[in-house]
Each structure stands twice: as C-alpha cells, then as structure tokens.
Design a protein around this motif. Structure first.
Motif, PDB file in Angstrom:
ATOM      1  N   ILE A   1       0.833  -1.206   0.000  1.00 60.11           N
ATOM      2  CA  ILE A   1       0.000   0.000   0.000  1.00 60.11           C
ATOM      3  C   ILE A   1       0.864   1.252   0.000  1.00 60.11           C
ATOM      4  O   ILE A   1       0.567   2.231  -0.690  1.00 60.11           O
ATOM      5  CB  ILE A   1      -0.959  -0.015   1.218  1.00 60.11           C
ATOM      6  CG1 ILE A   1      -2.025  -1.073   1.016  1.00 60.11           C
ATOM      7  CG2 ILE A   1      -1.591   1.341   1.424  1.00 60.11           C
ATOM      8  CD1 ILE A   1      -2.979  -1.177   2.167  1.00 60.11           C
ATOM      9  N   SER A   2       1.959   1.235   0.747  1.00 59.07           N
ATOM     10  CA  SER A   2       2.770   2.459   0.804  1.00 59.07           C
ATOM     11  C   SER A   2       3.466   2.710  -0.528  1.00 59.07           C
ATOM     12  O   SER A   2       3.605   3.865  -0.945  1.00 59.07           O
ATOM     13  CB  SER A   2       3.784   2.387   1.943  1.00 59.07           C
ATOM     14  OG  SER A   2       4.610   1.284   1.797  1.00 59.07           O
ATOM     15  N   VAL A   3       3.870   1.627  -1.247  1.00 58.69           N
ATOM     16  CA  VAL A   3       4.438   1.841  -2.588  1.00 58.69           C
ATOM     17  C   VAL A   3       3.368   2.429  -3.501  1.00 58.69           C
ATOM     18  O   VAL A   3       3.626   3.349  -4.300  1.00 58.69           O
ATOM     19  CB  VAL A   3       4.982   0.515  -3.164  1.00 58.69           C
ATOM     20  CG1 VAL A   3       5.420   0.691  -4.590  1.00 58.69           C
ATOM     21  CG2 VAL A   3       6.136   0.017  -2.332  1.00 58.69           C
TER      22      VAL A   3
ATOM     23  N   PRO B   1       6.422   7.851 -18.027  1.00 59.02           N
ATOM     24  CA  PRO B   1       7.694   7.136 -17.840  1.00 59.02           C
ATOM     25  C   PRO B   1       8.533   7.727 -16.702  1.00 59.02           C
ATOM     26  O   PRO B   1       9.133   6.992 -15.918  1.00 59.02           O
ATOM     27  CB  PRO B   1       8.412   7.319 -19.185  1.00 59.02           C
ATOM     28  CG  PRO B   1       7.345   7.595 -20.160  1.00 59.02           C
ATOM     29  CD  PRO B   1       6.278   8.322 -19.428  1.00 59.02           C
ATOM     30  N   VAL B   2       8.534   9.074 -16.618  1.00 58.43           N
ATOM     31  CA  VAL B   2       9.341   9.704 -15.560  1.00 58.43           C
ATOM     32  C   VAL B   2       8.786   9.323 -14.188  1.00 58.43           C
ATOM     33  O   VAL B   2       9.544   9.042 -13.248  1.00 58.43           O
ATOM     34  CB  VAL B   2       9.333  11.242 -15.747  1.00 58.43           C
ATOM     35  CG1 VAL B   2       9.932  11.928 -14.557  1.00 58.43           C
ATOM     36  CG2 VAL B   2      10.077  11.599 -17.009  1.00 58.43           C
ATOM     37  N   VAL B   3       7.455   9.296 -14.085  1.00 59.52           N
ATOM     38  CA  VAL B   3       6.853   8.946 -12.784  1.00 59.52           C
ATOM     39  C   VAL B   3       7.230   7.535 -12.385  1.00 59.52           C
ATOM     40  O   VAL B   3       7.613   7.268 -11.243  1.00 59.52           O
ATOM     41  CB  VAL B   3       5.326   9.112 -12.858  1.00 59.52           C
ATOM     42  CG1 VAL B   3       4.664   8.439 -11.678  1.00 59.52           C
ATOM     43  CG2 VAL B   3       4.963  10.573 -12.864  1.00 59.52           C
ATOM     44  N   TRP B   4       7.158   6.612 -13.351  1.00 57.29           N
ATOM     45  CA  TRP B   4       7.482   5.234 -13.011  1.00 57.29           C
ATOM     46  C   TRP B   4       8.945   5.071 -12.642  1.00 57.29           C
ATOM     47  O   TRP B   4       9.308   4.357 -11.718  1.00 57.29           O
ATOM     48  CB  TRP B   4       7.116   4.305 -14.174  1.00 57.29           C
ATOM     49  CG  TRP B   4       5.685   3.885 -14.110  1.00 57.29           C
ATOM     50  CD1 TRP B   4       4.643   4.416 -14.795  1.00 57.29           C
ATOM     51  CD2 TRP B   4       5.143   2.848 -13.294  1.00 57.29           C
ATOM     52  NE1 TRP B   4       3.477   3.786 -14.470  1.00 57.29           N
ATOM     53  CE2 TRP B   4       3.748   2.819 -13.546  1.00 57.29           C
ATOM     54  CE3 TRP B   4       5.673   1.933 -12.392  1.00 57.29           C
ATOM     55  CZ2 TRP B   4       2.909   1.919 -12.933  1.00 57.29           C
ATOM     56  CZ3 TRP B   4       4.825   1.032 -11.773  1.00 57.29           C
ATOM     57  CH2 TRP B   4       3.457   1.042 -12.048  1.00 57.29           C
ATOM     58  N   THR B   5       9.804   5.750 -13.403  1.00 60.41           N
ATOM     59  CA  THR B   5      11.235   5.659 -13.048  1.00 60.41           C
ATOM     60  C   THR B   5      11.476   6.256 -11.671  1.00 60.41           C
ATOM     61  O   THR B   5      12.239   5.711 -10.867  1.00 60.41           O
ATOM     62  CB  THR B   5      12.083   6.417 -14.084  1.00 60.41           C
ATOM     63  OG1 THR B   5      11.774   5.922 -15.361  1.00 60.41           O
ATOM     64  CG2 THR B   5      13.558   6.235 -13.810  1.00 60.41           C
TER      65      THR B   5
ATOM     66  N   ILE C   1      13.011   5.894  -6.185  1.00 51.64           N
ATOM     67  CA  ILE C   1      12.786   6.295  -4.783  1.00 51.64           C
ATOM     68  C   ILE C   1      12.523   5.062  -3.921  1.00 51.64           C
ATOM     69  O   ILE C   1      13.032   4.944  -2.797  1.00 51.64           O
ATOM     70  CB  ILE C   1      11.609   7.292  -4.687  1.00 51.64           C
ATOM     71  CG1 ILE C   1      11.998   8.604  -5.325  1.00 51.64           C
ATOM     72  CG2 ILE C   1      11.224   7.526  -3.240  1.00 51.64           C
ATOM     73  CD1 ILE C   1      10.913   9.635  -5.292  1.00 51.64           C
ATOM     74  N   HIS C   2      11.772   4.113  -4.442  1.00 50.47           N
ATOM     75  CA  HIS C   2      11.514   2.891  -3.674  1.00 50.47           C
ATOM     76  C   HIS C   2      12.810   2.159  -3.379  1.00 50.47           C
ATOM     77  O   HIS C   2      13.062   1.717  -2.254  1.00 50.47           O
ATOM     78  CB  HIS C   2      10.544   2.005  -4.461  1.00 50.47           C
ATOM     79  CG  HIS C   2      10.512   0.597  -3.980  1.00 50.47           C
ATOM     80  ND1 HIS C   2      11.267  -0.408  -4.538  1.00 50.47           N
ATOM     81  CD2 HIS C   2       9.826   0.019  -2.986  1.00 50.47           C
ATOM     82  CE1 HIS C   2      11.040  -1.531  -3.899  1.00 50.47           C
ATOM     83  NE2 HIS C   2      10.165  -1.302  -2.952  1.00 50.47           N
ATOM     84  N   ASN C   3      13.655   2.017  -4.404  1.00 47.71           N
ATOM     85  CA  ASN C   3      14.910   1.297  -4.187  1.00 47.71           C
ATOM     86  C   ASN C   3      15.835   2.054  -3.255  1.00 47.71           C
ATOM     87  O   ASN C   3      16.544   1.458  -2.439  1.00 47.71           O
ATOM     88  CB  ASN C   3      15.602   1.042  -5.527  1.00 47.71           C
ATOM     89  CG  ASN C   3      14.872  -0.014  -6.332  1.00 47.71           C
ATOM     90  OD1 ASN C   3      14.025  -0.717  -5.806  1.00 47.71           O
ATOM     91  ND2 ASN C   3      15.195  -0.115  -7.606  1.00 47.71           N
TER      92      ASN C   3
ATOM     93  N   VAL D   1      11.918  -6.506  -8.079  1.00 54.43           N
ATOM     94  CA  VAL D   1      11.949  -7.044  -9.444  1.00 54.43           C
ATOM     95  C   VAL D   1      10.618  -6.791 -10.137  1.00 54.43           C
ATOM     96  O   VAL D   1      10.563  -6.381 -11.305  1.00 54.43           O
ATOM     97  CB  VAL D   1      12.260  -8.562  -9.404  1.00 54.43           C
ATOM     98  CG1 VAL D   1      12.161  -9.163 -10.771  1.00 54.43           C
ATOM     99  CG2 VAL D   1      13.643  -8.781  -8.823  1.00 54.43           C
ATOM    100  N   VAL D   2       9.524  -7.010  -9.385  1.00 54.88           N
ATOM    101  CA  VAL D   2       8.194  -6.766  -9.961  1.00 54.88           C
ATOM    102  C   VAL D   2       8.043  -5.305 -10.351  1.00 54.88           C
ATOM    103  O   VAL D   2       7.569  -4.962 -11.438  1.00 54.88           O
ATOM    104  CB  VAL D   2       7.109  -7.189  -8.935  1.00 54.88           C
ATOM    105  CG1 VAL D   2       5.755  -6.686  -9.342  1.00 54.88           C
ATOM    106  CG2 VAL D   2       7.096  -8.686  -8.781  1.00 54.88           C
ATOM    107  N   LEU D   3       8.491  -4.437  -9.444  1.00 58.23           N
ATOM    108  CA  LEU D   3       8.406  -3.001  -9.718  1.00 58.23           C
ATOM    109  C   LEU D   3       9.249  -2.642 -10.942  1.00 58.23           C
ATOM    110  O   LEU D   3       8.854  -1.813 -11.771  1.00 58.23           O
ATOM    111  CB  LEU D   3       8.874  -2.237  -8.479  1.00 58.23           C
ATOM    112  CG  LEU D   3       8.546  -0.762  -8.409  1.00 58.23           C
ATOM    113  CD1 LEU D   3       7.077  -0.538  -8.539  1.00 58.23           C
ATOM    114  CD2 LEU D   3       9.043  -0.188  -7.097  1.00 58.23           C
ATOM    115  N   TYR D   4      10.397  -3.294 -11.064  1.00 59.61           N
ATOM    116  CA  TYR D   4      11.280  -3.036 -12.215  1.00 59.61           C
ATOM    117  C   TYR D   4      10.609  -3.452 -13.517  1.00 59.61           C
ATOM    118  O   TYR D   4      10.679  -2.738 -14.528  1.00 59.61           O
ATOM    119  CB  TYR D   4      12.600  -3.803 -12.002  1.00 59.61           C
ATOM    120  CG  TYR D   4      13.541  -3.760 -13.163  1.00 59.61           C
ATOM    121  CD1 TYR D   4      13.726  -4.873 -13.988  1.00 59.61           C
ATOM    122  CD2 TYR D   4      14.273  -2.610 -13.445  1.00 59.61           C
ATOM    123  CE1 TYR D   4      14.592  -4.837 -15.049  1.00 59.61           C
ATOM    124  CE2 TYR D   4      15.142  -2.569 -14.506  1.00 59.61           C
ATOM    125  CZ  TYR D   4      15.311  -3.689 -15.303  1.00 59.61           C
ATOM    126  OH  TYR D   4      16.173  -3.661 -16.360  1.00 59.61           O
TER     127      TYR D   4
END
Lengths: 517, 153
Positions: free
Chosen positions: B28-30, B46-50, B55-57, B107-110
């Motif tokens: 949920i926090s991600v 694309p910028v938002v996802w990157t 930031i998550h990593n 990995v999923v996020l990637y």
C-alpha cells in the motif's frame, strides 16, 4: 466458543481465545510507527544541528573525541517514542496498593522530559494494575498484626544466608506450611521470586541437558535456563504439537554433534502467562512428560492462590495430582502480598536444593515479618485460622474474573487469554492509543498498566488489567463504565466476535532461533 | 535480560517483517508513493514510473541495508549492532518467506517500470542500476559483507 476436550484429559471446558488482529488495524499500526519514525528522524536531525535543544544526557565537550559509551541509535526508540508517553509508567504512589491507591499528581511542561509534582495527591484511584489477586495488600488486618509482632520479636532483617546463620525457626515453619499447602513432600523458600528461578534452574540442569521452554516464558526462567549451560529449545506458546515434535526430535536425534542421549529433558512452563492471560495446558503437558520420560518445572507465579477451588493453583484447577509435577515453583509476591519464592517437590529434590542452590548458599534468606505475612495469609487461604475469609476471597476472585471478562467481551473489546485467568489483556494495537488509554483512564481515576513494542510483538500492544478479590462489584462496574467510555472515545472495540477455533490454528513448522556461535 | 518483556525473543527486530499485515502495508505504501508522484502535473508517465522505482529502491537500500543495529536496547549484548536490518531478519536464516518477498518486490516493480517507460535506453540504465543496487546486498553471499569497508562500524 469451541470447547476442547482432549480424550478425557480435561475435566472442565478449556476456553482460550486469541482473536486475530483485524487487517486494517495492523496496517494502520504500521503507518503509525512509520510516522513516528519519520518524526523521530526529523527531531534527531534538529537536535544534531542545534535547532532544537537536546534534553537527553550527552557527553561533555571534553569527551567528544573519545569512543562513545552508548550508541545513539539504540536510544532512538527511547528518545522519540517512549519519552512521549512516559507519564503512563513509573507513577509514584503514596498508599498501600490495594483495591484503591493514592497517587501523586505530576505534570510535565516539556513533554515528559522532566516532571514536577503539583503537591496534590489523587485519592482513591481504582487499582487495576497490582498483582493483588487475593487482596492481601492491606495495611490493617490479621496479617499485618502478626507481622508487626514478629517484627518486634525477630527484627527486620536476617543478615545471613540460609546455610550460615540465616535459618530461623520461622523459615522451617513456613516451609512445612508451604509443603502442606501444595500437597508435596517438602518445600524451600527463597528471598526473591526472580532469584528462585534464575538460581535454581542452574542447580537442576547443566551442560548435556535439554530445556524445552515456552515462547513467552518470563525473564527469570530465560535467565536461569541460560545460566545453566543446557541447550535451550523453544516451543510455540501453549502449543502441544510443537512441544511433542521437539520432544520426539530430541529423543530420536540426541545431542547435536555426538548424538548421545540427553542427560535430562526439562520442560519449563508457567501456570498463568502474565502478558497473555493464558493458562498452560497442564493435562496435556503431563501426558507428554510421562510418555517421553522428561521432567516438568511449573512456575506458578501468577496462578498460585488465584486458580483452583481452594486457591492451590493450576494443578488443583485441572484436578491433577501434585506428584505429576516434578518441580513446583511459585512466588509469594502476587497472591500472598509478601515477597519471595518457593520450590516444592520430592524430599530428595528439596534436600539437594538446600545444599546446591545458589540462593541457599549466597543469598540472604527471607525477612521474618515477610515470613509471618506469608504464614498468616496462607493459613487464611487454607481456612486454618478459623474463618472462611480465605475461601470467600478465592471465590470472589473467580466471580470477579468471570464477570469482568464477560462484560468486556460483550462490549466488543478484543481480550486475550483464558476465561478463568485473572489477568485480562485488552488489545490496543496502535502506539498512540497506548499513551491515550493510560492517560484517559487516569483522568477517570482508574490506574491501568499499558505495554507496547518492544515488550510485546509490534502489532500487539495492550492494556493489562489484574483483577483482585478486593475489588467489589461496584468498583468493577465503575471501571467497566469508564472503560466503555474510553473505548468509544478511542475506538478500541475491534472485536468481530470471530474467534480462531483452537483446533484449526495451523501449527507453523518454521522457527528461527538465535544460533549460538 | 528481557526484563519487563512479554516474550523470550532476544531481538524483536527479527520478527517485524513476518508480522501480520506488514506485506500489505508495504504494498500500500508503494502504491501511495506512486499516486503522489502521478499527481505532480509536469511529470510524464515514464518519468513517474522511473521515479517510483528509484525512490523505492533508495528507501529500501537506506532502511534495510544501511541502518545498522536496533532502535532499542536488546539483551544480546550487542551481537546485532553491526548488522543491517536485512541481515537481522530471522536471525540471519537465508531464503525465508519475508526475504523472498522483499527480494521479489523490487523485481516486480522493475518489470512494471520497464513496461511503462517503453524500454527507453536512458530510463533502462537508471532503473537497472537502481535495481542492482538493491538486489546485490540481498544475495546470501553478501551476508555481512561490507565492500571497501563502507558502513562497517
């Protein structure tokens, strides 16, 4: 309510329930801790850059280049979470902590870093925190008069150990009485309950022995087990499948490298677990112990005097014979209103402990007025002082327990533990509610004990009520009314009356233990 | 000793990642981070996802692989003081379920990020570097390893 009858081992229904945390509450609890951590880092940053005054103890300027004595990060929780709600603990009381207690009022002007006393005494706070199960924490009465007489006769202290000059005739009288009370051959009394466990387990087991201890055992049992040098394996709390698996594995595989048979296997359990309010499944433990030929050490710190139709503890509660338990340990601190601990068992065992126990050799023996308090209160419970006061107290405690738990469950709170245990943990879950509950209850003149992480698992912070025979029904009703109000105010009524049936709870095979290098 | 404590767990930090609901709270926090970034008007998808991925990593690296020790005193005489939170999980037992979950989620996020950035080369380099920085410390071979002595004490 699922009723457990295990092939006739239980003579009465065993109702224990630990309702699962609602998922939303768990997520919000983590969010709460996350926010507190973020603010903790922010405040630490401000303190480091001198934007905010640091009120913690710091090293002197001259010592800044030395290797630091303490690590900053280890104090993070203390500085940023515990300090905010510190006023719920260590409250100074100024009367005997019976059913009602007087407390000194204190305020803090700098968010709990320092306290000042206003000088006012808050009178008659209903005391739901003392382990005063049978109400013997009184300042007037037969116990007090007898203890005062013995004080003038024997003095306040003994100033010696049991093996040197500290063995009074009072101690012998006490030990015979304790042995009679428990129904064992012989008993020995020590000056401190914690020391009874931590000093006697090393005398009973050593290297090459195996200790199977419950997950939630008290610090004294854990310390005693570690000091003994035996191998310690932990089984899931009150989970007989876990215990049986450990016993089987131990006997089949033997000691870790050499595969030799274990010298002794000792099972450490408690009568009532004080943080969960659960009662040990003693009939099953004894059946397992007999099947696998191991020994049982039962710590009845909270259950002696509080369970059983005549207050003889958890063995009487289940209708079992005291001969099945090899070492019966207990304390006089809770139900008898005194201090100290005892160990009861066969005569050879106690004679051995008289010689080899560390407490007997090095620790001062019990003080005479305390011994007299124990003797008088024990005689009162047994009915030997000629009145029925003792029996009335035991019955009052059982009634109070049933009534209080039933009413709290009806209100919708999540309560852990067995239906018959006088320790009632009420779940709070969120860190902010810990402080809020403590303070709101004090405003309404009720004193409670609250606990949070890391003393409990991270999502299971709770408030713990300890019922007493000295609580009258009116006091309980007042307390219940206030708890109801605070529960509505803080939204603590999480229960969805969906209890996890005990038989369906899956036994999780995975245990990760700290391996010793 | 564990005085005043309700369990015989020496280091409660080891069990935090196994607690009920923490995986859900993490997901949920991600999600919340992603929505907050999406609501900034001048970032493209694309910028938002990157940014979410990076930031998550970054946060994961900071919290799991940089901060050492426990925020409270433990009775184990400082055995875990030099270990990061990742190394403390389950007392160092490798390949437990929380460790697997925390290894798979970057990995999923990637994968999601690669899809939404349409496999653009610049975004690819940034995302892959970020993923490697958070996957390498999780390998069992890297347990207790401090490269070049960084973050040793």
């Amino acid at each position: 309510n699922p009723i457990v009858h295990n092939g006739g081992l239980y003579k009465r229904p065993f109702n224990e329930a630990f309702e699962e945390t609602p998922m939303l509450v768990a997520v919000l609890t983590y969010v709460g801790y996350g926010v507190l951590t973020l603010f903790g880092y922010l405040r630490d940053f401000m303190r480091q850059w001198k934007i905010e005054k640091c009120q913690n103890a710091t090293e002197r300027e001259e010592q800044k280049d030395f290797v630091p004595l303490y690590q900053d990060f280890e104090n993070f929780y203390n500085r940023n979470l515990y300090m905010r709600i510190r006023d719920s603990w260590n409250r100074p009381i100024c009367s005997v902590p019976g059913a009602k207690v007087d407390m000194m009022e204190r305020v803090s002007h700098d968010y709990n870093w320092t306290f000042t006393y206003t000088g006012r005494v808050i009178k008659d706070i209903i005391n739901m925190g003392s382990y005063n199960y049978l109400g013997f924490a009184q300042k007037a009465g037969t116990c007090q008069e007898a203890a005062a007489k013995v004080l003038s006769q024997y003095g306040a202290g003994v100033c010696s150990t049991r093996q040197e000059m500290g063995n009074l005739d009072k101690h012998e009288e006490l030990e015979k009485l304790v042995a009679r009370f428990l129904g064992v051959e012989s008993a020995m009394a020590y000056g401190m309950g914690f020391a009874t466990n931590s000093m006697n387990i090393p005398a009973l087991v050593g290297k090459g022995c195996l200790i199977l201890s419950d997950e939630l055992n008290h610090a004294s049992l854990v310390l005693g087990a570690r000091l003994s040098g035996a191998t310690i394996r932990i089984f899931k709390h009150n989970n007989m499948q876990s215990l049986e698996k450990l016993l089987k594995d131990a006997i089949v595989h033997g000691q870790p490298r050499t595969r030799r048979p274990w010298k002794k296997i000792l099972i450490l359990v408690e009568g009532i677990y004080s943080m969960e309010g659960s009662i040990v499944r003693l009939p099953e433990v004894i059946a397992l112990k007999k099947k696998y030929k191991s020994y049982l050490y039962l710590d009845e710190a909270h259950s002696i005097g509080a369970l059983g139709p005549s207050g003889r503890g958890v063995v009487e509660y289940f209708g079992l014979s005291p001969e099945d338990v090899d070492v019966m340990m207990g304390t006089f601190t809770k139900s008898f209103g005194a201090a100290g601990g005892y160990i009861g068992g066969k005569k050879e065992l106690i004679d051995y402990l008289r010689t080899y126990s560390h407490s007997a050799v090095y620790a001062t023996s019990l003080s005479p007025p305390v011994v007299e308090q124990i003797i008088t209160s024990m005689k009162c419970i047994m009915g030997e002082d000629g009145t029925t006061v003792g029996k009335a107290r035991v019955q009052q405690l059982a009634e109070n327990t049933r009534y209080f738990r039933r009413r709290l469950k009806e209100m919708g709170f999540i309560i852990y533990g067995n239906e018959d245990s006088p320790v009632v943990p009420l779940m709070l879950y969120m860190p902010a509610k810990i402080g809020a509950f403590g303070r709101e209850m004090l405003k309404r003149n009720i004193g409670v004990v609250v606990v949070g992480f890391p003393a409990t698992p991270i999502i299971e912070s709770r408030a713990r009520f300890c019922l007493s025979a000295a609580h009258t029904k009116e006091m309980l009703d007042t307390a219940l009314k206030e708890i109801n109000e605070v529960g509505d105010l803080l939204q603590l009524k999480y229960s969805r009356h969906r209890l996890v049936p005990l038989l369906d709870r899956p036994f999780d095979e995975t245990t990760y233990e700290e391996t010793e290098d | 000793m564990n005085v005043g404590v309700a369990h015989s767990e020496v280091n409660p930090n080891t069990r935090v990642m196994n607690s009920r609901g923490i995986w859900l709270a993490y997901v949920i926090s991600v999600g919340v981070l992603h929505i907050v970034l999406l609501s900034i008007p001048f970032f493209s998808i694309p910028v938002v996802w990157t940014l979410t991925n990076v930031i998550h990593n970054l946060l994961m690296y900071l919290l799991l692989h940089t901060v050492k020790g426990t925020p409270f005193e433990t009775p184990d005489q400082g055995k875990d003081r030099l270990l990061t939170h990742w190394e403390q999980i389950d007392y160092g037992t490798q390949c437990t379920s929380s460790r697997k979950f925390l290894s798979i989620s970057p990995v999923v996020l990637y994968l999601l990020t690669s899809f939404y950035t349409k496999y653009d080369p610049v975004h690819f380099v940034i995302n892959t570097a970020s993923l490697l920085s958070v996957l390498l410390p999780k390998l069992p071979q890297f347990h207790g390893v401090r490269v070049f002595g960084i973050n040793k004490y």
